[in-house]
Write a protein that holds these residues in place. Structure first.
Motif, PDB file in Angstrom:
ATOM      1  N   ILE A 216       0.841  -1.183   0.000  1.00  0.00           N
ATOM      2  CA  ILE A 216       0.000   0.000   0.000  1.00  0.00           C
ATOM      3  C   ILE A 216       0.881   1.240   0.000  1.00  0.00           C
ATOM      4  CG2 ILE A 216      -1.975  -1.052   1.134  1.00  0.00           C
ATOM      5  CD1 ILE A 216      -0.991   0.157   3.760  1.00  0.00           C
ATOM      6  N   ASN A 217       0.356   2.312  -0.565  1.00  0.00           N
ATOM      7  CA  ASN A 217       1.054   3.591  -0.606  1.00  0.00           C
ATOM      8  C   ASN A 217       0.297   4.580   0.273  1.00  0.00           C
ATOM      9  OD1 ASN A 217       3.268   5.170  -2.211  1.00  0.00           O
ATOM     10  ND2 ASN A 217       1.489   6.505  -2.193  1.00  0.00           N
ATOM     11  N   ILE A 218       0.972   5.118   1.271  1.00  0.00           N
ATOM     12  CA  ILE A 218       0.369   6.070   2.200  1.00  0.00           C
ATOM     13  C   ILE A 218       0.985   7.449   1.967  1.00  0.00           C
ATOM     14  CG2 ILE A 218      -0.042   6.645   4.615  1.00  0.00           C
ATOM     15  CD1 ILE A 218       0.274   3.705   5.285  1.00  0.00           C
ATOM     16  N   GLU A 219       0.151   8.413   1.681  1.00  0.00           N
ATOM     17  CA  GLU A 219       0.613   9.786   1.505  1.00  0.00           C
ATOM     18  C   GLU A 219       0.614  10.494   2.855  1.00  0.00           C
ATOM     19  OE1 GLU A 219      -0.364  13.782  -1.196  1.00  0.00           O
ATOM     20  OE2 GLU A 219      -1.800  12.119  -1.069  1.00  0.00           O
ATOM     21  N   VAL A 220       1.777  11.024   3.230  1.00  0.00           N
ATOM     22  CA  VAL A 220       1.932  11.759   4.484  1.00  0.00           C
ATOM     23  C   VAL A 220       1.917  13.244   4.134  1.00  0.00           C
ATOM     24  CG1 VAL A 220       3.374  12.113   6.520  1.00  0.00           C
ATOM     25  CG2 VAL A 220       3.294   9.864   5.433  1.00  0.00           C
ATOM     26  N   LYS A 221       0.887  13.950   4.577  1.00  0.00           N
ATOM     27  CA  LYS A 221       0.694  15.359   4.187  1.00  0.00           C
ATOM     28  C   LYS A 221       0.718  16.255   5.430  1.00  0.00           C
ATOM     29  CE  LYS A 221      -2.243  16.370   1.010  1.00  0.00           C
ATOM     30  NZ  LYS A 221      -3.498  16.534   0.230  1.00  0.00           N
ATOM     31  N   PRO A 222       1.888  16.807   5.771  1.00  0.00           N
ATOM     32  CA  PRO A 222       1.940  17.744   6.887  1.00  0.00           C
ATOM     33  C   PRO A 222       1.252  19.063   6.507  1.00  0.00           C
ATOM     34  CG  PRO A 222       4.125  16.873   6.325  1.00  0.00           C
ATOM     35  CD  PRO A 222       3.217  16.543   5.203  1.00  0.00           C
ATOM     36  N   THR A 223       0.577  19.662   7.481  1.00  0.00           N
ATOM     37  CA  THR A 223      -0.089  20.944   7.243  1.00  0.00           C
ATOM     38  C   THR A 223       0.761  22.134   7.663  1.00  0.00           C
ATOM     39  OG1 THR A 223      -1.185  20.777   9.405  1.00  0.00           O
ATOM     40  CG2 THR A 223      -2.373  19.907   7.497  1.00  0.00           C
ATOM     41  N   ARG A 224       1.890  21.883   8.276  1.00  0.00           N
ATOM     42  CA  ARG A 224       2.788  22.970   8.696  1.00  0.00           C
ATOM     43  C   ARG A 224       3.347  23.693   7.471  1.00  0.00           C
ATOM     44  NH1 ARG A 224       5.979  24.442  13.337  1.00  0.00           N
ATOM     45  NH2 ARG A 224       4.475  23.156  14.474  1.00  0.00           N
ATOM     46  N   ILE A 232       4.829   6.849   1.819  1.00  0.00           N
ATOM     47  CA  ILE A 232       5.326   5.653   2.504  1.00  0.00           C
ATOM     48  C   ILE A 232       4.758   4.440   1.777  1.00  0.00           C
ATOM     49  CG2 ILE A 232       5.327   4.309   4.620  1.00  0.00           C
ATOM     50  CD1 ILE A 232       4.988   6.878   6.185  1.00  0.00           C
ATOM     51  N   ARG A 233       5.613   3.551   1.343  1.00  0.00           N
ATOM     52  CA  ARG A 233       5.180   2.311   0.679  1.00  0.00           C
ATOM     53  C   ARG A 233       5.487   1.146   1.613  1.00  0.00           C
ATOM     54  NH1 ARG A 233       3.988  -0.128  -4.232  1.00  0.00           N
ATOM     55  NH2 ARG A 233       5.084  -2.087  -4.693  1.00  0.00           N
ATOM     56  N   LEU A 234       4.430   0.425   2.013  1.00  0.00           N
ATOM     57  CA  LEU A 234       4.572  -0.616   3.020  1.00  0.00           C
ATOM     58  C   LEU A 234       3.948  -1.919   2.559  1.00  0.00           C
ATOM     59  CD1 LEU A 234       3.460   1.277   6.263  1.00  0.00           C
ATOM     60  CD2 LEU A 234       5.806   0.823   5.545  1.00  0.00           C
ATOM     61  N   ASN A 235       4.475  -3.003   3.097  1.00  0.00           N
ATOM     62  CA  ASN A 235       3.780  -4.281   3.010  1.00  0.00           C
ATOM     63  C   ASN A 235       2.507  -4.176   3.851  1.00  0.00           C
ATOM     64  OD1 ASN A 235       2.987  -7.088   3.697  1.00  0.00           O
ATOM     65  ND2 ASN A 235       4.889  -7.612   2.644  1.00  0.00           N
ATOM     66  N   VAL A 236       1.404  -4.734   3.371  1.00  0.00           N
ATOM     67  CA  VAL A 236       0.127  -4.565   4.068  1.00  0.00           C
ATOM     68  C   VAL A 236       0.178  -5.096   5.500  1.00  0.00           C
ATOM     69  CG1 VAL A 236      -1.316  -4.557   2.009  1.00  0.00           C
ATOM     70  CG2 VAL A 236      -0.706  -6.730   3.064  1.00  0.00           C
ATOM     71  N   PHE A 237       1.042  -6.074   5.763  1.00  0.00           N
ATOM     72  CA  PHE A 237       1.091  -6.644   7.102  1.00  0.00           C
ATOM     73  C   PHE A 237       1.817  -5.735   8.092  1.00  0.00           C
ATOM     74  CE2 PHE A 237       0.924 -10.747   4.553  1.00  0.00           C
ATOM     75  CZ  PHE A 237      -0.452 -10.801   4.632  1.00  0.00           C
ATOM     76  N   ASP A 238       2.450  -4.648   7.598  1.00  0.00           N
ATOM     77  CA  ASP A 238       3.031  -3.641   8.484  1.00  0.00           C
ATOM     78  C   ASP A 238       2.039  -2.534   8.793  1.00  0.00           C
ATOM     79  OD1 ASP A 238       5.533  -4.863   8.674  1.00  0.00           O
ATOM     80  OD2 ASP A 238       6.232  -3.955   6.809  1.00  0.00           O
ATOM     81  N   PHE A 239       0.888  -2.545   8.121  1.00  0.00           N
ATOM     82  CA  PHE A 239      -0.083  -1.460   8.304  1.00  0.00           C
ATOM     83  C   PHE A 239      -0.589  -1.407   9.735  1.00  0.00           C
ATOM     84  CE2 PHE A 239      -4.520  -0.020   8.331  1.00  0.00           C
ATOM     85  CZ  PHE A 239      -4.380   1.239   7.776  1.00  0.00           C
TER      86      PHE A 239
END
Length: 391
Positions: A216-224, A232-239
């Motif tokens: 899975i690909n997780i987009e990390v979007k800081p608002t600062r 972040i690209r992770l194996n689903v079992f690390d989710f």
């Protein structure tokens, strides 16, 4: 000429292993951070300072690789081959100039970054964004305060480290999400960051088996203001590990589906196999599943496999005379006997204490394994699990 091509191929292979070290190089300690470990210091004590040093030495070593190739050509006497190969163009001169200028430019850049306690380094600039000061000069100085906070949190044993590949990892502390890259680190404070799962992809581990791996690909979007988003690209079992550590909810887009746990993956495979089994015709009214008390009971244990015919072996599958009482999800969970089912299926709690526990790390064997009926305890396999068809 063959020696020249062999040297070129060998140097490209070694360079690739230096830039993106394989597992064998990592295990043998032949990575940049291992070779220069004495100069880099202790990562656990000074995490940010360690990665500033690691990034500059990595950048310099990578910039020297073309120059090393040129030096090797001279050392092994391949210059004549190059001259013949490039006699009609000026590519060799351009390559020679670039191979020399690249490490010189990189070294000058590193010297500029190192001035005033590395305040111009990209990592320091990323941290300066989180300084609570409106003065840019103070931000450049006070980045070390943010670095100290990160260093302290990294020393705690409850941090989560997710290694995505040999050159990238994700670190989650109580307040920070950190992505370590070869030349820099990306940071985001959890209090002002959105996490969005925007993509998933599945890859077959082997074309001859049903084994697969999902990312899975997780987009990390800081608002600062001034902060940079990253993925972040992770194996689903690390989710699950990531989800348990972050204080912010992780948003999953509606069109994204993935197995959050190994149990989810098994249930999907279990359902797929049961769909291929013959249906069991049933004329009576179905009650709620006694496992979850939410879905209707929709499966019946009806012997379909050929094991046990005339053998009398108690280890073979047998006929189950129980009426339909379970839904397909609870039947799959019963087969797996995952420890989390103690909380998910209250009725199954008693049966789990005496049931047969399957090896959850060998999912390929689950679908071919036997289990016992939760009520009458006769043995069955997945071929005996049939969906109910009302008549």
């Amino acid at each position: 000429m063959s020696a020249f091509f062999f040297y070129t191929l060998f140097y490209i292979l070694i360079s690739g292993c230096i830039i993106y070290p394989p597992t064998e190089f990592v295990s043998a300690g032949l990575t940049i951070k291992d070779i220069f470990s004495n100069w880099l210091g202790n990562e656990n004590e000074f995490f940010v300072q360690y990665h500033i040093k690691r990034s500059v030495i990595t950048l310099f070593v990578h910039s020297v690789l073309p120059c090393g190739y040129t030096f090797g050509l001279v050392l092994f006497g391949h210059i004549d081959n190059i001259s013949v190969l490039l006699s009609h163009v000026n590519v060799w001169s351009i390559f020679l100039a670039c191979s020399i200028l690249m490490p010189v430019y990189t070294l000058s850049k590193i010297l500029i970054w190192s001035m005033n306690n590395w305040k111009k380094h990209p990592i320091a600039k990323n941290l300066a964004v989180y300084c609570n000061s409106s003065n840019n000069n103070n931000n450049n100085i006070l980045w070390t305060t943010v670095a100290s906070d990160i260093n302290v949190e990294y020393q705690r044993i409850d941090k989560v480290i997710l290694t995505t590949n040999s050159i990238t990892c994700v670190i989650v502390t109580d307040n920070w999400i950190i992505k370590v890259l070869p030349y820099k680190i990306m940071v985001a404070h959890q209090n002002d960051t959105a996490l969005i799962v925007n993509r998933s992809d599945t890859h077959e581990m082997s074309p001859t088996t049903r084994g697969e791996v999902q990312f899975i690909n997780i987009e990390v979007k800081p608002t600062r203001a001034g902060s940079q988003p990253f993925d972040i690209r992770l194996n689903v079992f690390d989710f699950k590990n990531l989800q348990d550590k972050v204080s912010r909810p992780i948003i999953i887009l509606q069109n994204i589906t993935f197995h959050k746990t190994l149990l989810d993956k098994f249930i999907d495979n279990f359902k797929q196999q049961v769909q291929e089994n013959p249906r069991y015709e049933y004329a009576e009214e179905l009650n709620q599943c006694i496992g979850c008390m939410q879905a209707s009971s929709n499966v019946k244990l009806h012997k379909q496999c050929s094991s046990g015919i005339g053998s009398g072996n108690p280890e073979d599958c047998m006929i189950c005379y129980c009426r339909p009482m379970w839904c397909i999800d609870c039947m799959a969970k019963w087969l797996v006997h995952d420890i989390y089912n103690f909380f998910e299926c209250i009725v199954l709690k008693f049966f789990f204490l005496i049931g047969l526990h399957q090896d959850k790390m060998k999912m390929q064997t689950w679908l071919s394994s036997q289990c016992t009926c939760p009520v009458c305890r006769v043995r069955f396999c997945i071929l005996d699990v049939c969906l109910i068809q009302l008549i």
